[in-house]
Design a protein around this motif. Structure first.
Motif, short mmCIF file in Angstrom:
data_model
loop_
_atom_site.label_atom_id
_atom_site.label_comp_id
_atom_site.label_asym_id
_atom_site.label_seq_id
_atom_site.Cartn_x
_atom_site.Cartn_y
_atom_site.Cartn_z
N ASP A 1 -3.16 -49.58 -59.56
CA ASP A 1 -4.49 -48.99 -59.40
C ASP A 1 -4.46 -47.82 -58.42
O ASP A 1 -5.14 -46.80 -58.62
CB ASP A 1 -5.48 -50.06 -58.89
N PHE A 2 -3.69 -47.95 -57.34
CA PHE A 2 -3.57 -46.85 -56.38
C PHE A 2 -2.91 -45.64 -57.03
O PHE A 2 -3.37 -44.50 -56.88
CB PHE A 2 -2.75 -47.29 -55.17
N GLU A 3 -1.86 -45.88 -57.79
CA GLU A 3 -1.17 -44.79 -58.48
C GLU A 3 -2.11 -44.08 -59.46
O GLU A 3 -2.17 -42.85 -59.50
CB GLU A 3 0.05 -45.32 -59.24
N GLU A 4 -2.88 -44.88 -60.21
CA GLU A 4 -3.82 -44.30 -61.18
C GLU A 4 -4.95 -43.58 -60.47
O GLU A 4 -5.35 -42.47 -60.86
CB GLU A 4 -4.37 -45.39 -62.09
N GLY A 5 -5.49 -44.18 -59.43
CA GLY A 5 -6.62 -43.57 -58.72
C GLY A 5 -6.27 -42.25 -58.09
O GLY A 5 -7.03 -41.27 -58.20
N THR A 6 -5.14 -42.18 -57.41
CA THR A 6 -4.74 -40.93 -56.77
C THR A 6 -4.34 -39.87 -57.79
O THR A 6 -4.64 -38.68 -57.63
CB THR A 6 -3.58 -41.18 -55.79
N THR A 7 -3.65 -40.31 -58.85
CA THR A 7 -3.26 -39.36 -59.91
C THR A 7 -4.48 -38.77 -60.59
O THR A 7 -4.55 -37.55 -60.83
CB THR A 7 -2.37 -40.06 -60.95
N ALA A 8 -5.46 -39.64 -60.90
CA ALA A 8 -6.69 -39.17 -61.55
C ALA A 8 -7.44 -38.19 -60.66
O ALA A 8 -7.98 -37.18 -61.14
CB ALA A 8 -7.58 -40.37 -61.89
N PHE A 9 -7.46 -38.46 -59.35
CA PHE A 9 -8.14 -37.57 -58.42
C PHE A 9 -7.47 -36.19 -58.41
O PHE A 9 -8.15 -35.16 -58.49
CB PHE A 9 -8.11 -38.17 -57.01
N LEU A 10 -6.16 -36.19 -58.33
CA LEU A 10 -5.43 -34.92 -58.29
C LEU A 10 -5.53 -34.16 -59.61
O LEU A 10 -5.49 -32.93 -59.64
CB LEU A 10 -3.96 -35.17 -57.93
N GLU A 11 -5.64 -34.90 -60.71
CA GLU A 11 -5.76 -34.28 -62.03
C GLU A 11 -7.21 -33.99 -62.42
O GLU A 11 -7.49 -33.52 -63.52
CB GLU A 11 -5.11 -35.19 -63.09
N LYS A 12 -8.11 -34.30 -61.50
CA LYS A 12 -9.55 -34.05 -61.69
C LYS A 12 -10.10 -34.72 -62.96
O LYS A 12 -10.75 -34.10 -63.79
CB LYS A 12 -9.83 -32.55 -61.70
#
Length: 260
Positions: free
Chosen positions: A241-252
């Protein structure tokens, strides 16, 4: 599983548990406590369920109290066992549940009913709700966590007054005291809770479960809440979930949490 005293419905990522003993104003007896335990346990294991709403059937009561007829003739030893078993099976169990539980308080929440609402992670009340801990008027005290959770929510002085007078407060006073988060009309109660549940469901279930543990740790005399927060914070870094959350944030983009 088939239940006699509760109803369980699931829509999307939200499950609703309804205590269904309208002729008894949804009073808690041992069978209902056991059924609630089983329902919460099953829903907490279901990865599709992100939030649980707990309410009572009808418009008069969330839970009007415990079923006094079951323990009126108990001895001291039996009374102690009653409280210990109830706290373990339901009240402490709900408080520690990793799935968020919203209490939709519709009408009377008295005695064990208010204690059950307070064990949920937060509360929304209908404007006709009345809340109180009337146990001392029966020669006993709250035994399902009421003497502990009420002061945490409303402060020691107000809790002492509510417990010692055995009186009820209305929904607006409960809101002022911080006992409930919101007050809405009876008609708006479940839709409002469902909307809140939807907002919660957009977030990481793993992170939410860690947050619940960390917040609860701050209210335990034998725990260091800050240390629990640090530990939980670090553990989040090892989750999908952390990996997905941070990736999604950076990828907007909106995160699609796997719940792992």
């Amino acid at each position: 599983m088939k239940y006699n005293n509760i109803l369980v419905q699931q829509e999307s990522s939200t499950a609703t548990i309804t205590i269904n003993r309208p002729s008894k104003l949804n009073a808690l007896n041992k069978d209902t406590i056991q059924e609630l335990h089983e329902a919460f346990k099953a829903l907490d294991k279901d990865k599709k369920v992100k939030t649980i709403i707990l309410t009572g059937s009808g418009e008069k009561a969330f839970v009007a109290g415990a079923d006094i007829s079951e323990f009126a003739n108990f001895s001291e030893k039996e009374g102690g066992k009653l409280a210990a078993k109830g706290q373990k099976l339901l009240f402490d169990f709900v408080e520690k549940l990793s799935t968020p539980v919203i209490a939709a308080v519709n009408g009377f929440a008295l005695g064990g009913g208010l204690e059950l609402a307070m064990s949920c992670h937060f509360r929304v009340a209908s404007d006709n709700s009345r809340m109180g801990l009337p146990e001392v008027s029966l020669g006993v005290i709250p035994g399902y966590g009421g003497t502990q959770r009420l002061p945490q929510l409303v402060g020691k002085g107000r809790a002492m007054e509510m417990i010692m007078t055995a009186g009820m407060i209305d929904a607006e006073k409960a809101l002022k005291y911080g006992l409930v988060n919101y007050v809405v009309t009876q008609e708006e109660l479940l839709p409002f809770c469902e909307k809140l549940a939807g907002k919660i469901s957009n977030n990481s279930p793993v992170a939410i479960s860690h947050a619940i543990k960390a917040v609860n740790a701050g209210f335990k005399h034998d725990s260091n809440g800050y240390a629990a927060e640090i530990k939980a914070f670090g553990e989040c870094f090892g989750t999908a979930d952390f990996e997905e959350g941070t990736t999604a944030f950076l990828e907007k983009r909106k995160a699609d949490f796997p719940g792992k």
